[in-house]
Design a protein around this motif. Structure first.
Motif, PDB file in Angstrom:
ATOM      1  N   LEU A   1       0.851  -1.191   0.000  1.00 41.48           N
ATOM      2  CA  LEU A   1       0.000   0.000   0.000  1.00 41.48           C
ATOM      3  C   LEU A   1       0.883   1.235   0.000  1.00 41.48           C
ATOM      4  O   LEU A   1       1.858   1.314   0.771  1.00 41.48           O
ATOM      5  N   THR A   2       0.558   2.186  -0.860  1.00 35.67           N
ATOM      6  CA  THR A   2       1.292   3.451  -0.923  1.00 35.67           C
ATOM      7  C   THR A   2       0.544   4.498  -0.107  1.00 35.67           C
ATOM      8  O   THR A   2      -0.607   4.828  -0.418  1.00 35.67           O
ATOM      9  N   ILE A   3       1.196   5.004   0.929  1.00 36.42           N
ATOM     10  CA  ILE A   3       0.593   6.046   1.752  1.00 36.42           C
ATOM     11  C   ILE A   3       0.900   7.418   1.158  1.00 36.42           C
ATOM     12  O   ILE A   3       0.006   8.229   0.935  1.00 36.42           O
ATOM     13  N   ILE A   4       2.183   7.674   0.918  1.00 36.45           N
ATOM     14  CA  ILE A   4       2.619   8.912   0.258  1.00 36.45           C
ATOM     15  C   ILE A   4       3.619   8.510  -0.817  1.00 36.45           C
ATOM     16  O   ILE A   4       4.650   7.912  -0.507  1.00 36.45           O
ATOM     17  N   PRO A   5       3.347   8.790  -2.089  1.00 32.83           N
ATOM     18  CA  PRO A   5       4.282   8.396  -3.142  1.00 32.83           C
ATOM     19  C   PRO A   5       5.595   9.159  -3.054  1.00 32.83           C
ATOM     20  O   PRO A   5       5.670  10.245  -2.464  1.00 32.83           O
ATOM     21  N   ALA A   6       6.615   8.594  -3.672  1.00 33.32           N
ATOM     22  CA  ALA A   6       7.949   9.188  -3.588  1.00 33.32           C
ATOM     23  C   ALA A   6       8.039  10.517  -4.313  1.00 33.32           C
ATOM     24  O   ALA A   6       8.893  11.352  -3.989  1.00 33.32           O
ATOM     25  N   ASP A   7       7.193  10.747  -5.302  1.00 37.25           N
ATOM     26  CA  ASP A   7       7.255  11.992  -6.076  1.00 37.25           C
ATOM     27  C   ASP A   7       6.282  13.048  -5.570  1.00 37.25           C
ATOM     28  O   ASP A   7       5.996  14.032  -6.270  1.00 37.25           O
ATOM     29  N   ALA A   8       5.751  12.896  -4.348  1.00 35.38           N
ATOM     30  CA  ALA A   8       4.772  13.851  -3.834  1.00 35.38           C
ATOM     31  C   ALA A   8       5.410  15.183  -3.461  1.00 35.38           C
ATOM     32  O   ALA A   8       4.796  16.235  -3.610  1.00 35.38           O
TER      33      ALA A   8
END
Length: 295
Positions: free
Chosen positions: A95-102
């Motif tokens: 599950l992605t909570i906050i993507p790396a490119d945010a």
């Protein structure tokens, strides 16, 4: 009058009638087993067994409710925290909570994810804590303090350490009573502990902390003065009454617990030797499978 959270169960049961030495030895054996065992299914079975023992021991519904709240919060917090901050490899994001490119910070930390391996690792650590907490409370709720002290002394635990441990158990209910009294006095003066606001929980803690520490220090001083007036000295030699021996059934229980620990250690050693390529025998394959799936 409402009983303390750590008061001994009023209901009579087979577990309550067990010798304190058997219960303390069982708690010690389980503490070793939960460290040796890594399989969630086995640790979960231990937890279910511990909860069933509470039911057989006649633990009050109020205590069980509080115990369930503690267990749920502990397991949830441990599992989620490990799933998010798991640093081992390999790891699989589920599950992605906050993507790396945010944002720039997210690109720097690589994003925030829930990892399957971290979830399983946190579940194992949480189940270990839950099993020990559940069984520890079972011992406290089914053993009188004087029986626990006598059991520790017969197990050759130094008197000073045994006395301190039992005194700590007796002091915890006093802590809860002091907190309730302080909050009651604050409410009478118009203080609302559950008022909405970000800073109010901090204010509530400050309202409780100062008088609580003062009262506990005063009670500790009274306790130390009381035991000194009675000639207490942890370093003095003491003679124990012989007391009754263990019942044959209790002896069998102690033997079974020792056998269980020895068996788990033996199987784990065999599996580690096989896993590291140091020793393998085809006749031991059932033990390897048992260790891989359940230990």
């Amino acid at each position: 009058m409402k009983k303390s959270l750590l008061s001994v169960n009023a209901a009579s049961s087979t577990i309550k009638r067990l010798d304190a030495r058997v219960k303390l030895m069982g708690l010690f054996c389980v503490s070793i087993l939960v460290v040796l065992i890594d399989a969630p299914i086995t640790l979960g079975a231990f937890l279910c067994l511990a909860l069933l023992l509470h039911i057989f021991a006649g633990t009050e519904a109020r205590k069980l409710k509080i115990l369930f709240i503690i267990l749920t919060v502990a397991l949830w917090g441990t599992t989620i925290s490990q799933a998010i901050f798991y640093a081992g490899y390999p790891r699989t994001a589920i599950l992605t909570i906050i993507p790396a490119d945010a944002s720039t910070v997210c690109r720097w930390v690589g994003g925030i994810y829930l990892y399957r391996e971290g979830f399983l690792h946190g579940m194992v650590q949480g189940l270990r804590f839950l099993v020990m907490t559940t069984l520890g409370m079972l011992v406290v709720w089914t053993t009188e303090p004087q029986e626990m002290l006598a059991g520790m002394l017969h197990m050759r635990i130094p008197y000073g350490q045994a006395f301190m441990l039992v005194t700590a158990f007796r002091f915890i209910p006093i802590l809860f009573e002091e907190v309730n009294a302080i909050l009651l006095a604050a409410r009478i003066k118009g203080f609302k502990s559950l008022k909405n606001g970000v800073t109010h929980p901090v204010r509530t803690a400050l309202v409780i902390l100062n008088p609580l520490l003062a009262n506990l220090v005063r009670k500790s001083g009274f306790l130390s003065l009381s035991v000194e007036c009675r000639g207490f000295s942890p370093s003095s030699s003491r003679r124990l009454h012989q007391g009754k021996g263990l019942h044959p059934v209790e002896m069998a229980m102690v033997f079974a617990m020792a056998l269980a620990i020895s068996s788990v250690i033996f199987i784990k050693v065999l599996y580690l030797l096989y896993f590291n390529g140091l020793y393998y025998a085809s006749s031991l394959r059932p033990f390897y499978s048992l260790a891989r799936n359940y230990f």
